[in-house]
Design a protein around this motif. Sequence first.
Motif, PDB file in Angstrom:
ATOM      1  N   VAL A 143     -35.594  41.791 -17.380  1.00  0.00           N
ATOM      2  CA  VAL A 143     -34.454  42.598 -16.938  1.00  0.00           C
ATOM      3  C   VAL A 143     -34.143  43.709 -17.934  1.00  0.00           C
ATOM      4  N   SER A 144     -34.100  43.363 -19.225  1.00  0.00           N
ATOM      5  CA  SER A 144     -33.618  44.323 -20.226  1.00  0.00           C
ATOM      6  C   SER A 144     -34.727  45.263 -20.703  1.00  0.00           C
ATOM      7  N   TRP A 218     -24.637  47.484 -12.727  1.00  0.00           N
ATOM      8  CA  TRP A 218     -23.323  46.823 -12.610  1.00  0.00           C
ATOM      9  C   TRP A 218     -23.445  45.310 -12.761  1.00  0.00           C
ATOM     10  N   LEU A 219     -24.549  44.738 -12.293  1.00  0.00           N
ATOM     11  CA  LEU A 219     -24.726  43.292 -12.402  1.00  0.00           C
ATOM     12  C   LEU A 219     -25.069  42.894 -13.836  1.00  0.00           C
ATOM     13  N   PHE A 220     -25.925  43.675 -14.485  1.00  0.00           N
ATOM     14  CA  PHE A 220     -26.249  43.429 -15.893  1.00  0.00           C
ATOM     15  C   PHE A 220     -24.982  43.503 -16.741  1.00  0.00           C
ATOM     16  N   LYS A 221     -24.139  44.491 -16.460  1.00  0.00           N
ATOM     17  CA  LYS A 221     -22.873  44.651 -17.189  1.00  0.00           C
ATOM     18  C   LYS A 221     -21.995  43.410 -17.035  1.00  0.00           C
ATOM     19  N   LEU A 228     -25.039  47.203 -24.593  1.00  0.00           N
ATOM     20  CA  LEU A 228     -26.439  47.610 -24.494  1.00  0.00           C
ATOM     21  C   LEU A 228     -26.604  48.809 -23.572  1.00  0.00           C
ATOM     22  N   ILE A 229     -25.824  48.845 -22.524  1.00  0.00           N
ATOM     23  CA  ILE A 229     -25.894  49.980 -21.599  1.00  0.00           C
ATOM     24  C   ILE A 229     -25.505  51.266 -22.323  1.00  0.00           C
TER      25      ILE A 229
END
Length: 266
Positions: A143-144, A218-221, A228-229
């Motif tokens: 993901v990252s 938005w989901l990662f946040k 990280l964003i």
Amino acid sequence: MTRHLLNDGWQVRALTRNPSGERAQALRALGAEVRQADTEDPASLRTAFADVYGLFNVQNPQTSGLDAEIRQGSNVAAAAAEAGVRHVVYGAAGVGEDKTGVGSWDSKLVIARRFRDLGLPLTVLRPMAFMELMTDKGYYPPVSTWHLMPKLMGPSRPVGWLCVDDLGAIAARVFADPDRWTGAVLGLVSDVQSIDECRGLWKERTGKKPRGFPMPVWLFKRFVGTDLITMWRWLRTERFDMGTSTTREILPEALTVQQWLARQSL
């Protein structure tokens, strides 16, 4: 780092909230003295720092949050000053002395200033991206590293890399030469490769590209917060020194990404 210090002949006192835990037992097996302490408990730090020469300090805002990181770092600084610690090596992060708006970089400027204000001899280590971001499950690399990082930063933007074990070796060498390194702020990079270039090196090593897992920002946040964003967006446009000369001066054998991948089970 513990292993490198022990191999160099240092006596190491490792601090943990859970001295009976698996990681604590592993440190004992290496030869370290393990003591209970909590960076939220200044009294435990004062006891643990008694009669020590040097201190390696690091906090993790991903687990504690930025306010707690600063509070814990300040507790460590106060206890170290009271104990008369003669050399602090701080495992920090960031790209310079100016604020960037990246919370986990700016917080470390605050903590470093606390150590200096208390008159402690300080060396700041600023490693860039850890190579383990590509593989370790705790970093969620599909993901990252392999999806959102290149999406927000740009897949062709240069990234400075260092592996965790080499950071430990560098810290041990800095402890061994306080006259040379006290007062220094050391940006640590052993190789510079974009995410696209790392994908190519991965494919060269395994015959296939690393697997990404698309996830909306938005989901990662929601899972990991905004830090990280913000960091990856900052890295998309800003310029700063990613030279490898300091790292090579301290640890000439520091691994490149290609060398590090060759040692991994992928």
